[in-house]
Design a protein around this motif. Sequence first.
Motif, short mmCIF file in Angstrom:
data_model
loop_
_atom_site.label_atom_id
_atom_site.label_comp_id
_atom_site.label_asym_id
_atom_site.label_seq_id
_atom_site.Cartn_x
_atom_site.Cartn_y
_atom_site.Cartn_z
N VAL A 1 0.92 -1.31 -0.05
CA VAL A 1 0.04 0.05 -0.09
C VAL A 1 0.90 1.25 -0.09
O VAL A 1 0.60 2.06 -0.83
CB VAL A 1 -0.87 -0.16 1.15
N ASN A 2 2.00 1.19 0.90
CA ASN A 2 2.84 2.40 0.84
C ASN A 2 3.59 2.50 -0.38
O ASN A 2 3.63 3.75 -1.00
CB ASN A 2 3.95 2.16 1.93
N ALA A 3 3.95 1.71 -0.97
CA ALA A 3 4.73 1.76 -2.37
C ALA A 3 3.81 2.18 -3.51
O ALA A 3 4.01 3.15 -3.94
CB ALA A 3 5.16 0.47 -2.70
N ALA A 4 2.70 1.95 -3.67
CA ALA A 4 1.57 2.30 -4.43
C ALA A 4 1.35 3.63 -4.24
O ALA A 4 1.22 4.35 -5.22
CB ALA A 4 0.16 1.55 -4.19
N ALA A 5 1.22 4.08 -2.84
CA ALA A 5 0.94 5.50 -2.57
C ALA A 5 2.00 6.35 -3.00
O ALA A 5 1.95 7.53 -3.54
CB ALA A 5 0.54 5.71 -1.09
N VAL A 6 3.37 6.03 -2.78
CA VAL A 6 4.45 6.72 -3.20
C VAL A 6 4.47 6.79 -4.84
O VAL A 6 4.76 8.09 -5.06
CB VAL A 6 5.69 6.09 -2.72
N VAL A 7 4.60 5.86 -5.55
CA VAL A 7 4.47 5.85 -7.03
C VAL A 7 3.31 6.64 -7.58
O VAL A 7 3.27 7.56 -8.47
CB VAL A 7 4.80 4.74 -7.64
N GLY A 8 2.12 6.54 -6.80
CA GLY A 8 0.96 7.19 -7.54
C GLY A 8 1.18 8.68 -7.17
O GLY A 8 0.71 9.49 -8.15
N LEU A 9 1.39 9.09 -5.85
CA LEU A 9 1.76 10.49 -5.65
C LEU A 9 2.86 11.17 -6.67
O LEU A 9 2.54 12.21 -7.20
CB LEU A 9 2.08 10.68 -4.29
N SER A 10 3.95 10.53 -6.72
CA SER A 10 5.02 10.78 -7.69
C SER A 10 4.62 11.22 -8.93
O SER A 10 4.90 12.08 -9.88
CB SER A 10 6.15 10.10 -7.53
N LEU A 11 3.64 10.21 -9.59
CA LEU A 11 3.56 10.15 -10.81
C LEU A 11 2.29 11.23 -11.02
O LEU A 11 2.56 12.35 -12.14
CB LEU A 11 2.68 9.04 -11.40
#
Length: 137
Positions: A21-31
């Motif tokens: 969940v954390n990894a998905a949030a990080v790349v989602g926010l960054s994208l």
Amino acid sequence: MSLTTKLVLVVRDDLDPALAVNAAAVVGLSLGARLGHPLGDDGTDASGRSHAGLNPHPVPVLTASADALRDLHDRAQAREDLITVGFNEVARRARDYDDYLATLKSTSAADVDFVAVAVFGPRNRVTALTKRFPLHA
């Protein structure tokens, strides 16, 4: 609304749920920060309460093995028509962003292991790269 572009988040398949969940949030926010696309309009519910506008794209979260994730990152990043964001173990283990940048600078590309990758671009191109990956369960 028919979208000509597609957004996909892919997390490594061996991550604990909280890390995924954390990894998905990080790349989602960054994208999202890189896209500069407008969000949908704010909405109002029947009680008059305001709700902030959302990203109009569906956001599937898929899983892939570490090797497949590296391949996805490399293939997507090589395409000029795609925006690719990778979250890697160097970043995940860093104490802060300066630590991440310093450690990354001394890490060879072959030793950068990805935790998650976000890809955005023309629907057919993103689908071609990600259609074999299952949804995160």
